[in-house]
Enzyme design. Structure first.
Site, mmCIF file in Angstrom:
data_model
loop_
_atom_site.group_PDB
_atom_site.id
_atom_site.type_symbol
_atom_site.label_atom_id
_atom_site.label_comp_id
_atom_site.label_asym_id
_atom_site.label_seq_id
_atom_site.Cartn_x
_atom_site.Cartn_y
_atom_site.Cartn_z
ATOM 1 N N ASP A 1 -8.690 -5.605 5.972
ATOM 2 C CA ASP A 1 -9.350 -6.351 4.899
ATOM 3 C C ASP A 1 -10.295 -7.403 5.458
ATOM 4 O O ASP A 1 -11.340 -7.686 4.860
ATOM 5 C CB ASP A 1 -8.306 -6.993 3.989
ATOM 6 C CG ASP A 1 -7.653 -5.990 3.058
ATOM 7 O OD1 ASP A 1 -8.350 -5.485 2.159
ATOM 8 O OD2 ASP A 1 -6.470 -5.683 3.239
ATOM 9 N N HIS B 1 0.821 -1.207 0.000
ATOM 10 C CA HIS B 1 0.000 0.000 0.000
ATOM 11 C C HIS B 1 0.859 1.263 0.000
ATOM 12 O O HIS B 1 0.487 2.271 0.604
ATOM 13 C CB HIS B 1 -0.934 -0.005 1.211
ATOM 14 C CG HIS B 1 -1.980 -1.079 1.154
ATOM 15 N ND1 HIS B 1 -2.976 -1.104 0.209
ATOM 16 C CD2 HIS B 1 -2.168 -2.184 1.931
ATOM 17 C CE1 HIS B 1 -3.748 -2.169 0.400
ATOM 18 N NE2 HIS B 1 -3.276 -2.839 1.432
ATOM 19 N N ASP C 1 16.591 -10.425 -3.324
ATOM 20 C CA ASP C 1 17.911 -10.076 -3.844
ATOM 21 C C ASP C 1 18.383 -8.740 -3.273
ATOM 22 O O ASP C 1 19.592 -8.506 -3.133
ATOM 23 C CB ASP C 1 17.885 -10.010 -5.371
ATOM 24 C CG ASP C 1 17.886 -11.388 -6.023
ATOM 25 O OD1 ASP C 1 18.143 -12.382 -5.308
ATOM 26 O OD2 ASP C 1 17.623 -11.472 -7.231
ATOM 27 N N GLU D 1 -6.500 -12.596 5.497
ATOM 28 C CA GLU D 1 -7.223 -11.336 5.668
ATOM 29 C C GLU D 1 -8.631 -11.325 5.072
ATOM 30 O O GLU D 1 -9.167 -10.257 4.773
ATOM 31 C CB GLU D 1 -6.400 -10.188 5.087
ATOM 32 C CG GLU D 1 -5.854 -10.422 3.690
ATOM 33 C CD GLU D 1 -4.843 -9.354 3.283
ATOM 34 O OE1 GLU D 1 -5.010 -8.189 3.682
ATOM 35 O OE2 GLU D 1 -3.888 -9.694 2.560
ATOM 36 N N ARG E 1 7.042 -6.510 3.032
ATOM 37 C CA ARG E 1 5.800 -7.048 2.469
ATOM 38 C C ARG E 1 5.715 -6.676 0.995
ATOM 39 O O ARG E 1 5.643 -5.490 0.656
ATOM 40 C CB ARG E 1 4.563 -6.509 3.210
ATOM 41 C CG ARG E 1 3.260 -7.058 2.620
ATOM 42 C CD ARG E 1 2.051 -6.764 3.471
ATOM 43 N NE ARG E 1 1.667 -5.361 3.473
ATOM 44 C CZ ARG E 1 0.533 -4.900 4.011
ATOM 45 N NH1 ARG E 1 -0.309 -5.739 4.598
ATOM 46 N NH2 ARG E 1 0.264 -3.612 3.981
#
Length: 254
Positions: free
Chosen positions: A177, A48, A87, A151, A73
């Site tokens: 959510d 987000h 990476d 969620e 995340r």
């Protein structure tokens, strides 16, 4: 140079409470400032926020000298995005919107090198310390911590199956959510939502996997911790900034 130990993963395995903060401001300087505050872990969010792998790498570099563990995340359960974030140096990944055991297995595959998974090999990434860590590809899986996010109302029924997937270290309950999927958008404190959250945390803990949660309501957080939550995010950087600024305005203009 040796492979960095994932102290956060070890703490979750030992069921040691880990208090964290969501980091959504795309700024290495802000992330570094928060790293001095004493949190056990900081979650760099790409779901987000405008964060991309290059920005995440800069933030991980800023966090590296400090004890706070850096988790990331991704925006989705996408092997390509996850590969790029790993990476960049992420050892702990929280994958959003996992609904089934099959989706959890896909997340495991994304974070693990073959033969356990499908993570692509890059010998000169920041994760390998640009080639300085001996046998990185053969050893990296051991220090990867995978957290998956449940969620939705439908996913609640799959908690035990998701937690049973080998390679999943913890299950995080996404309250916003979840509340929306239960017909209470914007109302995480609704009794039905609260009951579902507490039940989910207890069920996750009963599987032996770590349970996680994010909220800014101290009373709810205390109940969730009492129910068995062991990686607990107690706020978000933007929320802390705005609430602090509003308190100053109230003090000096009220």
């Amino acid at each position: 140079m040796d492979l960095p130990k994932n102290t956060f993963k070890a703490a979750l395995k030992a069921r040691q409470q880990q208090i964290g903060l969501w980091v959504s401001i795309p700024s290495a300087a802000t992330a570094e400032a928060l790293a001095t505050c004493g949190f056990d872990w900081l979650l760099v969010d790409c779901e987000h926020t405008p964060n991309d792998p290059a920005n995440v790498q800069a933030m991980l570099q800023a966090l590296a000298p400090y004890p706070a563990h850096a988790a990331v995340r991704p925006g989705w359960n996408d092997a390509v995005e996850i590969k790029r974030l790993m990476d960049a140096g992420a050892q702990t990944v929280l994958v959003p919107y996992v609904q089934t055991a099959e989706e959890a297995r896909a997340a495991v595959a994304a974070v693990m090198y073959p033969p356990r998974g499908v993570r692509g090999v890059s010998g000169m990434s920041r994760a390998t310390r640009f080639g300085a860590i001996p046998n990185y590809t053969a050893r990296a899986n051991d220090e990867i911590c995978l957290l998956v996010q449940v969620e939705t109302k439908a996913a609640l029924g799959q908690i035990e199956a998701i937690a049973a997937v080998e390679g999943v270290d913890g299950v995080f309950i996404g309250p916003a959510d979840l509340a929306a999927s239960m017909g209470h958008p914007g109302n995480m404190g609704h009794p039905e939502v609260k009951a579902a959250i507490l039940d989910a945390v207890r069920r996750i803990a009963a599987t032996g996997k770590a349970a996680g949660f994010l909220a800014s309501d101290p009373a709810l957080l205390r109940e969730v911790v009492a129910a068995g939550c062991t990686f607990t995010a107690v706020g978000m950087d933007i929320g802390v900034l705005v609430s602090g600024a509003k308190a100053l305005v109230a003090e000096w203009k009220g």
